[in-house]
Design a protein around this motif. Structure first.
Motif, mmCIF file in Angstrom:
data_model
loop_
_atom_site.group_PDB
_atom_site.id
_atom_site.type_symbol
_atom_site.label_atom_id
_atom_site.label_comp_id
_atom_site.label_asym_id
_atom_site.label_seq_id
_atom_site.Cartn_x
_atom_site.Cartn_y
_atom_site.Cartn_z
ATOM 1 N N THR A 52 -10.279 -6.439 -4.735
ATOM 2 C CA THR A 52 -11.678 -6.181 -5.101
ATOM 3 C C THR A 52 -11.834 -4.711 -5.487
ATOM 4 O O THR A 52 -11.032 -3.870 -5.063
ATOM 5 N N PRO A 53 -12.864 -4.373 -6.253
ATOM 6 C CA PRO A 53 -13.106 -2.946 -6.567
ATOM 7 C C PRO A 53 -13.381 -2.169 -5.275
ATOM 8 O O PRO A 53 -14.041 -2.689 -4.379
ATOM 9 N N PRO A 54 -12.878 -0.939 -5.182
ATOM 10 C CA PRO A 54 -13.127 -0.150 -3.963
ATOM 11 C C PRO A 54 -14.617 0.060 -3.738
ATOM 12 O O PRO A 54 -15.362 0.338 -4.670
ATOM 13 N N LYS A 55 -15.049 -0.134 -2.507
ATOM 14 C CA LYS A 55 -16.455 0.117 -2.170
ATOM 15 C C LYS A 55 -16.576 0.605 -0.735
ATOM 16 O O LYS A 55 -15.611 0.526 0.031
ATOM 17 N N ILE A 75 -6.177 2.123 -7.080
ATOM 18 C CA ILE A 75 -6.100 3.317 -6.233
ATOM 19 C C ILE A 75 -7.390 3.388 -5.418
ATOM 20 O O ILE A 75 -8.489 3.385 -5.975
ATOM 21 N N VAL A 76 -7.235 3.428 -4.113
ATOM 22 C CA VAL A 76 -8.388 3.447 -3.215
ATOM 23 C C VAL A 76 -8.598 4.879 -2.729
ATOM 24 O O VAL A 76 -7.751 5.432 -2.028
ATOM 25 N N PRO A 77 -9.718 5.484 -3.103
ATOM 26 C CA PRO A 77 -9.957 6.872 -2.682
ATOM 27 C C PRO A 77 -10.550 6.945 -1.275
ATOM 28 O O PRO A 77 -10.940 5.929 -0.687
ATOM 29 N N VAL A 93 -9.542 3.685 3.388
ATOM 30 C CA VAL A 93 -8.918 5.007 3.395
ATOM 31 C C VAL A 93 -9.869 6.019 4.017
ATOM 32 O O VAL A 93 -11.026 6.117 3.600
ATOM 33 N N ASN A 94 -9.360 6.758 4.977
ATOM 34 C CA ASN A 94 -10.177 7.775 5.641
ATOM 35 C C ASN A 94 -9.990 9.151 5.010
ATOM 36 O O ASN A 94 -10.905 9.964 4.997
ATOM 37 N N SER A 95 -8.797 9.409 4.520
ATOM 38 C CA SER A 95 -8.576 10.655 3.777
ATOM 39 C C SER A 95 -7.437 10.450 2.801
ATOM 40 O O SER A 95 -6.558 9.609 3.015
ATOM 41 N N GLY A 96 -7.469 11.208 1.717
ATOM 42 C CA GLY A 96 -6.457 11.046 0.676
ATOM 43 C C GLY A 96 -6.728 9.824 -0.168
ATOM 44 O O GLY A 96 -7.879 9.442 -0.366
ATOM 45 N N ALA A 97 -5.666 9.219 -0.629
ATOM 46 C CA ALA A 97 -5.814 8.022 -1.465
ATOM 47 C C ALA A 97 -4.606 7.120 -1.245
ATOM 48 O O ALA A 97 -3.534 7.589 -0.856
ATOM 49 N N VAL A 98 -4.817 5.843 -1.473
ATOM 50 C CA VAL A 98 -3.739 4.864 -1.294
ATOM 51 C C VAL A 98 -3.677 3.992 -2.537
ATOM 52 O O VAL A 98 -4.717 3.541 -3.045
ATOM 53 N N GLU A 99 -2.484 3.781 -3.015
ATOM 54 C CA GLU A 99 -2.301 2.891 -4.154
ATOM 55 C C GLU A 99 -1.921 1.511 -3.625
ATOM 56 O O GLU A 99 -0.893 1.366 -2.967
ATOM 57 N N VAL A 100 -2.764 0.547 -3.931
ATOM 58 C CA VAL A 100 -2.508 -0.816 -3.473
ATOM 59 C C VAL A 100 -2.072 -1.652 -4.667
ATOM 60 O O VAL A 100 -2.697 -1.599 -5.726
ATOM 61 N N SER A 101 -1.020 -2.403 -4.483
ATOM 62 C CA SER A 101 -0.584 -3.248 -5.588
ATOM 63 C C SER A 101 -0.142 -4.607 -5.085
ATOM 64 O O SER A 101 0.274 -4.751 -3.933
ATOM 65 N N ILE A 102 -0.314 -5.579 -5.954
ATOM 66 C CA ILE A 102 0.183 -6.931 -5.668
ATOM 67 C C ILE A 102 1.370 -7.173 -6.596
ATOM 68 O O ILE A 102 1.189 -7.361 -7.813
ATOM 69 N N PRO A 103 2.568 -7.128 -6.065
ATOM 70 C CA PRO A 103 3.746 -7.277 -6.933
ATOM 71 C C PRO A 103 3.720 -8.563 -7.756
ATOM 72 O O PRO A 103 4.136 -8.575 -8.909
ATOM 73 N N GLU A 104 3.174 -9.630 -7.183
ATOM 74 C CA GLU A 104 3.185 -10.924 -7.865
ATOM 75 C C GLU A 104 2.379 -10.899 -9.157
ATOM 76 O O GLU A 104 2.754 -11.527 -10.146
ATOM 77 N N THR A 105 1.241 -10.175 -9.125
ATOM 78 C CA THR A 105 0.368 -10.176 -10.307
ATOM 79 C C THR A 105 0.428 -8.867 -11.081
ATOM 80 O O THR A 105 -0.045 -8.788 -12.214
ATOM 81 N N GLY A 106 0.960 -7.851 -10.459
ATOM 82 C CA GLY A 106 1.012 -6.551 -11.113
ATOM 83 C C GLY A 106 -0.276 -5.765 -10.990
ATOM 84 O O GLY A 106 -0.376 -4.639 -11.488
ATOM 85 N N GLN A 107 -1.307 -6.320 -10.348
ATOM 86 C CA GLN A 107 -2.581 -5.600 -10.213
ATOM 87 C C GLN A 107 -2.412 -4.396 -9.292
ATOM 88 O O GLN A 107 -1.814 -4.513 -8.215
ATOM 89 N N THR A 108 -2.928 -3.274 -9.721
ATOM 90 C CA THR A 108 -2.832 -2.043 -8.938
ATOM 91 C C THR A 108 -4.195 -1.367 -8.899
ATOM 92 O O THR A 108 -4.875 -1.268 -9.914
ATOM 93 N N ALA A 140 0.862 -1.178 0.000
ATOM 94 C CA ALA A 140 0.000 0.000 0.000
ATOM 95 C C ALA A 140 0.900 1.231 0.000
ATOM 96 O O ALA A 140 1.619 1.474 0.961
ATOM 97 N N GLY A 141 0.861 1.945 -1.109
ATOM 98 C CA GLY A 141 1.673 3.149 -1.237
ATOM 99 C C GLY A 141 0.822 4.356 -0.901
ATOM 100 O O GLY A 141 -0.265 4.529 -1.445
ATOM 101 N N VAL A 142 1.314 5.150 0.004
ATOM 102 C CA VAL A 142 0.499 6.241 0.527
ATOM 103 C C VAL A 142 0.503 7.434 -0.403
ATOM 104 O O VAL A 142 1.547 7.915 -0.811
ATOM 105 N N ARG A 143 -0.702 7.899 -0.727
ATOM 106 C CA ARG A 143 -0.865 9.158 -1.444
ATOM 107 C C ARG A 143 -1.668 10.110 -0.573
ATOM 108 O O ARG A 143 -1.922 11.216 -0.994
ATOM 109 N N GLY A 144 -2.113 9.614 0.527
ATOM 110 C CA GLY A 144 -2.990 10.437 1.354
ATOM 111 C C GLY A 144 -2.545 10.409 2.790
ATOM 112 O O GLY A 144 -1.385 10.142 3.079
ATOM 113 N N THR A 145 -3.459 10.658 3.644
ATOM 114 C CA THR A 145 -3.045 10.884 5.013
ATOM 115 C C THR A 145 -3.515 9.849 6.022
ATOM 116 O O THR A 145 -2.865 9.657 7.028
#
Lengths: 265, 219
Positions: free
Chosen positions: B178-181, B162-164, B145-160, B120-125
């Motif tokens: 899963t899709p963000p909800k 962004i969770v707002p 995510v409570n504020s900002g956004a976080v980029e989540v990635s699975i290195p093994e599959t390359g799936q990335t 989980a790479g932080v783009r938010g707070t």
């Protein structure tokens, strides 16, 4: 001599047929195969072991003849005693419910009709509910739940009591870890305790789909083939008691569209 | 300013300067320890922690750690978190339990929380990341995510993904995001990481993240 015998036989047959026709006219003839359309909106708010429930239902039937409507408001709650068992108490206010006594005989015309007071008549209904549930993970698809609902129903308007028994099997289509679609089938049986002349007042199989639009909002579509047994009403069977008693099963197709909101706090 | 005062100031800044490349345990409840190599210490408020240290919280325990890049970590009970690096690229590794991350100011450099399967790479707070149930071969990992956004990635599959803000995801079995909800259970999370602002303890159970098929009432 032979001609005479044939004539007598013909007369007997015709007389029997006429008697059968007359007898058939002495019981109400209910229309079969009517369609019932229902819509409902339901809130089930979960607070710990408690579920608070509120439901609005609107129903239309007798679509071919003057349309009859039914409306109800239900409030109540369930308490989860153990993970596999919930008990509940519900109160319903309804208008437009028909009972056996609402079959009104017209002595003059020897016809019958529904009681004209039914549409605006308010009735209170008390219900006590017990709903044990069991996971049947050994079935293919794994996410199966069997529910055996039992409900005692008391109508405060006419004192009628009945018991509902409903076995229900649901398969949950899970996507990710969340339910996406519930596919449920059940059989609903109402046993009258102090009215009617048949063991079962109403029974029907049904099939239901519940699509989870969000984690808290579901859209539900249900189809049922209902059988309701109407038993002799007081006005029909009462003095002068000229007509025959009856216990007539009536079949109806029922379709329901619903919205279910299930927030948790 | 007198020379004595300057000296006093420098002395008082000394420990702060030492923490400039590290972190500090600022709050604990219950059984909290940290280890570096084979040395294990009971955690105390004020303990300095840094790269190579592993912080462990026991049942009904929690800890709050301030990192020098304005990042605060709040560890839930039964959590194990390793600090891999602090600096331009700050990285922590979650191997059990759950962690809240709060960044008070604009983040300089990069910050990431790693799990067994995802980053989980932080783009938010503010975000929360925790292990869920192990239903498949690997455990689920939940993130919201409570504020900002976080980029989540699975290195093994390359799936990335962004969770707002306001949404969450589940890394199902560590294999697919899963899709963000909007997950109702995340509304109960206690995002506060400052003991001076009120309770910091979070008792949200990840059990709630899973649908209880026996708890369905539709009439």
């Amino acid at each position: 001599m032979e001609k005479s015998m044939k004539k007598r036989l013909l007369i007997v047959v015709l007389a029997a047929a006429a008697a059968a026709c007359i007898e058939a006219q002495h019981v109400p003839i209910f229309p079969q195969g009517d369609i019932e359309l229902q819509s409902r909106a339901q809130l089930v708010a979960n607070v710990g072991s408690w579920d608070i429930l509120a439901e609005l239902v609107g129903k239309l039937h007798d679509l071919d003849s003057p349309i009859h409507s039914f409306e109800s408001v239900t409030v109540g709650g369930y308490y989860r005693v153990i993970p596999n068992l919930k008990v509940g108490a519900l109160v319903r206010l309804q208008a437009g419910a028909r009972h056996d006594e609402d079959v009104i005989a017209n002595q003059a015309t020897q016809q019958w009709d529904w009681n004209p007071d039914v549409p605006g008549r308010l009735e209170g209904v008390l219900m006590l509910d017990v709903s044990p549930r069991f996971r049947l993970d050994f079935l293919p698809g794994a996410d199966w739940v069997l529910m055996l609902k039992g409900r005692y129903i008391y109508n405060t308007f006419n004192g009628q009591m009945s018991v509902l028994a409903r076995p229900e099997l649901t398969w949950f289509w899970i996507q990710g870890r969340d339910p996406f679609l519930n596919i449920a089938a059940g059989y609903e049986i109402y046993f009258p305790l102090n009215f009617g002349s048949s063991l079962i007042y109403q029974s029907y199989p049904w099939l239901s789909l519940l699509y989870h639009a969000t984690l808290e909002v579901g859209i539900e579509l249900t189809a049922a083939y209902k059988t309701t047994t109407w038993s002799t009403s007081t006005s029909w069977g009462g003095p002068p008691n000229l007509w025959d008693s009856y216990s007539t099963p009536v079949h109806t197709w029922a379709f329901s569209l619903g919205v279910v909101y299930t927030p948790s706090f | 300013m007198s020379a004595a005062l300057c000296a006093a100031l420098l002395l008082s800044l000394g420990p702060v300067a030492a923490f400039a490349v590290n972190g500090q345990i600022v709050y604990t409840e219950g059984d909290v320890s940290w280890r570096n190599g084979s040395d294990t210490h009971d955690a105390a408020i004020g303990d300095a922690v840094g790269p190579g240290d592993v912080i462990v919280t026991g049942p009904r325990s929690m800890a709050v750690i301030d990192l020098t890049n304005s990042t605060t970590l709040k560890l839930k009970e039964k959590t194990t978190l390793a600090i891999d690096s602090i600096g331009e690229a700050t990285s922590v590794r979650l191997t059990a339990g759950g962690v809240f991350t709060s960044i008070a100011h604009k983040l300089t450099g990069r910050f990431s929380v790693n799990t067994q399967t995802a980053v989980a790479g932080v783009r938010g707070t503010e975000f929360f990341m925790a292990y869920g149930k192990t239903i498949d071969a690997k455990p689920d990992v939940w993130l919201c995510v409570n504020s900002g956004a976080v980029e989540v990635s699975i290195p093994e599959t390359g799936q990335t993904v962004i969770v707002p803000k306001g949404l969450g995801i589940n890394i199902v079995g560590g294999a697919a995001i899963t899709p963000p909800k909007n997950y109702p259970w995340t509304r109960k999370l206690n995002w506060n990481v400052d003991p001076r602002s009120g309770t910091v303890d979070d008792r949200t159970s990840l059990e709630q993240a899973y649908s209880d098929l026996l708890n369905q009432d539709y009439d």
